[in-house]
Design an enzyme around this catalytic site. Structure first.
Site, mmCIF file in Angstrom:
data_model
loop_
_atom_site.group_PDB
_atom_site.id
_atom_site.type_symbol
_atom_site.label_atom_id
_atom_site.label_comp_id
_atom_site.label_asym_id
_atom_site.label_seq_id
_atom_site.Cartn_x
_atom_site.Cartn_y
_atom_site.Cartn_z
ATOM 1 N N ASP A 30 -68.456 67.021 -8.804
ATOM 2 C CA ASP A 30 -67.284 67.234 -9.648
ATOM 3 C C ASP A 30 -67.734 67.312 -11.100
ATOM 4 O O ASP A 30 -68.165 66.319 -11.681
ATOM 5 C CB ASP A 30 -66.316 66.074 -9.427
ATOM 6 N N ASN A 32 -65.777 68.361 -13.748
ATOM 7 C CA ASN A 32 -64.742 68.189 -14.773
ATOM 8 C C ASN A 32 -63.910 66.930 -14.610
ATOM 9 O O ASN A 32 -62.965 66.707 -15.375
ATOM 10 C CB ASN A 32 -63.833 69.421 -14.830
ATOM 11 N N ASP A 34 -61.807 65.865 -12.158
ATOM 12 C CA ASP A 34 -60.461 65.899 -11.583
ATOM 13 C C ASP A 34 -60.413 65.388 -10.147
ATOM 14 O O ASP A 34 -59.367 65.425 -9.510
ATOM 15 C CB ASP A 34 -59.881 67.308 -11.653
ATOM 16 N N ASP A 38 -66.616 71.199 -7.559
ATOM 17 C CA ASP A 38 -66.276 72.526 -8.062
ATOM 18 C C ASP A 38 -67.520 73.394 -8.196
ATOM 19 O O ASP A 38 -68.647 72.937 -7.972
ATOM 20 C CB ASP A 38 -65.549 72.422 -9.399
ATOM 21 N N ASP A 211 -67.076 82.383 10.085
ATOM 22 C CA ASP A 211 -66.332 81.313 10.735
ATOM 23 C C ASP A 211 -65.699 81.793 12.034
ATOM 24 O O ASP A 211 -65.143 82.888 12.111
ATOM 25 C CB ASP A 211 -65.240 80.825 9.771
ATOM 26 N N GLU A 274 -70.849 81.573 13.488
ATOM 27 C CA GLU A 274 -70.450 80.340 14.171
ATOM 28 C C GLU A 274 -69.764 80.763 15.462
ATOM 29 O O GLU A 274 -68.614 81.196 15.453
ATOM 30 C CB GLU A 274 -69.477 79.522 13.311
#
Length: 592
Positions: A30, A32, A34, A38, A211, A274
């Site tokens: 992280d 920033n 929050d 990110d 996926d 996958e």
């Protein structure tokens, strides 16, 4: 760096023996404060990834999403979730990765979209029989007024696989109701995804992880819907191609189209599927005319016993040879209980793979004893065995720290739809225990909160804010709570410990690149007579040529008693060795 490590392998084949690090962006770093990892956080830790020695990173979905399924409900396939950054942030991350010699792979989710995707909203607005609605799988219901679903299929996440809309029609969702399945018999869907593949390729992405690659094509026309088997979603797959929902033969035409797109670029873009299919069908997805590689999940399914790993290795190599590709080796990812915990739980046969671990998580880690000392020892042995094998190795974020599953996350803090949508005999707690944010800095955890003595109150957690500006506002709580014991596994603490799991991973990755990958040789010789006859079925042993000469022998001991270390130079061992023997639950690399 990556191409150099692969010796004589061409730039187009960088992936054939690559070490790929999976990043679950919301739980990696992280930047920033929050509470969510990110894209700038990934960029910030590129030096860490380079020092680890990986060839590529694979980012799980970072697209705009309502997080009904951890980001796999995609609202916009050609953008970045604003909570995670911007397209400019993504471009900067790609530049930083390439400057560090690291390739970038992104997740593509082609089976379904979010129900907030513009195409689904258009389908709802256009109504039954419209071209817009044909992009998805809508059907009328049963009953006098269509009030019953078209059949009794249950979704993979629990509950009916059909959801009714305002005008009375029902749409299919093999996963959460917020994830409507696309109709891959519609040419517009094909074009939409080819446009997405080109969008990211043009931004410098080197490859794609696909996926649920085996689910795209469905057979809903060969008989009335209510005559299909009710257990079609959960039924074990064979090689007949008869399941109406999974592993349909027609799916391979889609990937042949995608291969044409991949080959528009130089070097061609890479893809790995996958595909939870029968082992005898894996090779089809890995064909050079299709994706090129597929996950070998037999390795991840294995219990801690020599027979399971022997079989997984032999089947993986055979499938790769059949496809003309290389196989993959993976022990953990964002969908399964972390292997350090699995190996520390009772190793008993069950009806389904990871059944013991799944039941243990359901009961908040209280049903079976998790022997962490044993789990760590086996995890150390397993990574040396895995990294010695030819093919690609996929590392899930945090396994290089030796992280265990967080089994006792309070139920009111869970995010996985599986926990909400399953009940009774089908109840499972879900996958959040392996998705808890990584611990970067020791000493950041606050005092325990009253609601759970195992967790901090989340004011800072160990999400990596030891370097924050003095006087800056306190970061938000991580989106999943970090247990206090995470402090023992923080990156800064392990970097200072030469005996840590992180040190073992770094040393093994460097040795693999220098001595094994650099040869370009993907052969392997299984060694059946390297140990005494009484231990032959308790050991996995094989040899591969070394770049600096000789052969590197890898011996992993699953037995109760120690076995002799082969003659030669010991290059690396999962634990310190004494008296020329390899103890139980240990692996050694020897140059012979």
């Amino acid at each position: 760096m990556a191409d150099e490590q692969h010796g004589g392998v061409s730039a187009a084949e960088w992936w054939k023996q690559a070490v790929v690090y999976q990043i679950y962006p919301r739980s990696f770093k992280d930047a920033n404060g929050d509470g969510l990892g990110d894209i700038p956080g990934v960029t910030k830790q590129m030096g860490y990834l380079e020092a680890l020695g990986v060839d590529a990173i694979w980012l799980s979905p970072f697209y705009p999403s309502n997080l009904a399924d951890g980001g796999y409900d995609v609202i916009d396939y050609r953008n970045v979730d604003p909570r995670l950054g911007t397209l400019d942030d993504f471009d900067e991350m790609v530049r930083a990765a390439h400057a560090s010699g690291i390739k970038v792979i992104v997740d593509i989710v082609p089976n379904h979209t979010s129900d907030c995707h513009v195409m689904f909203q258009e389908a709802l607005a256009a109504g039954p029989g419209s071209p817009e609605r044909d992009r998805y799988i809508f059907r009328p219901g049963r009953g006098e007024a269509g009030e019953l679903p078209p059949n009794d299929w249950q979704s993979s996440f629990g509950g009916p696989a059909w959801e009714r809309v305002a005008d009375g029609e029902w749409y299919l969702h093999l996963f959460a109701k917020e994830q409507p399945d696309l109709n891959w018999k519609n040419p517009e869907v094909h074009e939409e995804f080819k446009k997405t593949l080109r969008f990211w390729s043009d931004r410098g992405v080197d490859g794609f992880r696909v996926d649920v690659a085996h689910a795209l094509v469905k057979d809903l026309e060969s008989r009335p819907l209510d005559e299909f088997p009710a257990d079609a979603v959960s039924a074990p797959l064979d090689t007949s191609g008869s399941n109406p929902l999974w592993d349909r033969p027609e799916v391979h035409q889609i990937y042949r189209e995608w291969r044409e797109v991949f080959n528009e670029y130089e070097p061609p873009r890479f893809a790995v599927g996958e595909a939870w299919v029968h082992p005898d069908h894996q090779y089809l997805y890995a064909s050079p005319e299709e994706l090129g590689q597929v996950f070998n999940f037999e390795f991840a399914k294995a219990n801690w016993c020599a027979a399971d790993f022997h079989r997984a290795i032999e089947e993986g190599l055979a499938s790769a040879e059949r496809s003309g590709s290389t196989t993959t080796w993976v022990m953990s990812n964002h969908d399964v209980v972390r292997h350090a915990s699995r190996y520390g739980l009772p190793q008993v046969a069950a009806r389904a793979h990871h059944q013991i671990a799944t039941d243990w998580v359901l009961r908040d880690g209280a049903s079976y004893i998790e022997d962490r000392a044993v789990g760590e020892r086996r995890a150390r042995a397993a990574i040396l065995m895995e990294l010695a094998l030819p093919g690609s190795v996929y590392i899930y974020q945090g396994e290089e720290l030796g992280l265990f599953e967080v089994a006792d996350i309070p139920w009111d803090r869970l995010e996985d739809p599986q926990a909400v949508n399953t009940s009774g005999a089908r109840q499972i707690k879900g996958r959040d225990g392996c998705r808890v944010p990584l611990p970067w800095c020791a000493g950041d955890l606050p005092a325990p909160a009253s609601w759970n003595a195992n967790f901090g109150d989340g004011a800072t957690g160990t999400f990596g804010f030891a370097d924050r500006t003095e006087g800056a506002p306190a970061p938000a709580a991580p989106h999943l709570p970090q247990p206090l014991w995470f402090e023992d596994f923080a990156v800064d603490r392990e970097e200072a410990d030469p005996a840590s799991m992180l040190a073992l991973y770094r040393g093994a990755l460097q040795l693999r690149a220098r001595e094994l990958t650099a040869t370009g040789d993907t052969g392997l010789t299984m060694l059946e007579d390297i140990t005494p006859e009484a231990q032959a079925d308790k050991v996995v042993a094989f040899g591969r040529p070394a770049a600096s000469g000789g052969t590197i022998l890898c011996v992993a001991n699953f037995g109760e008693t120690a076995v002799p270390v082969p003659e030669g130079e010991v290059l690396l061992s999962s634990i310190p060795l004494e008296d020329g023997v390899l103890p139980r639950d240990a692996t050694v690399w020897v140059r012979a």
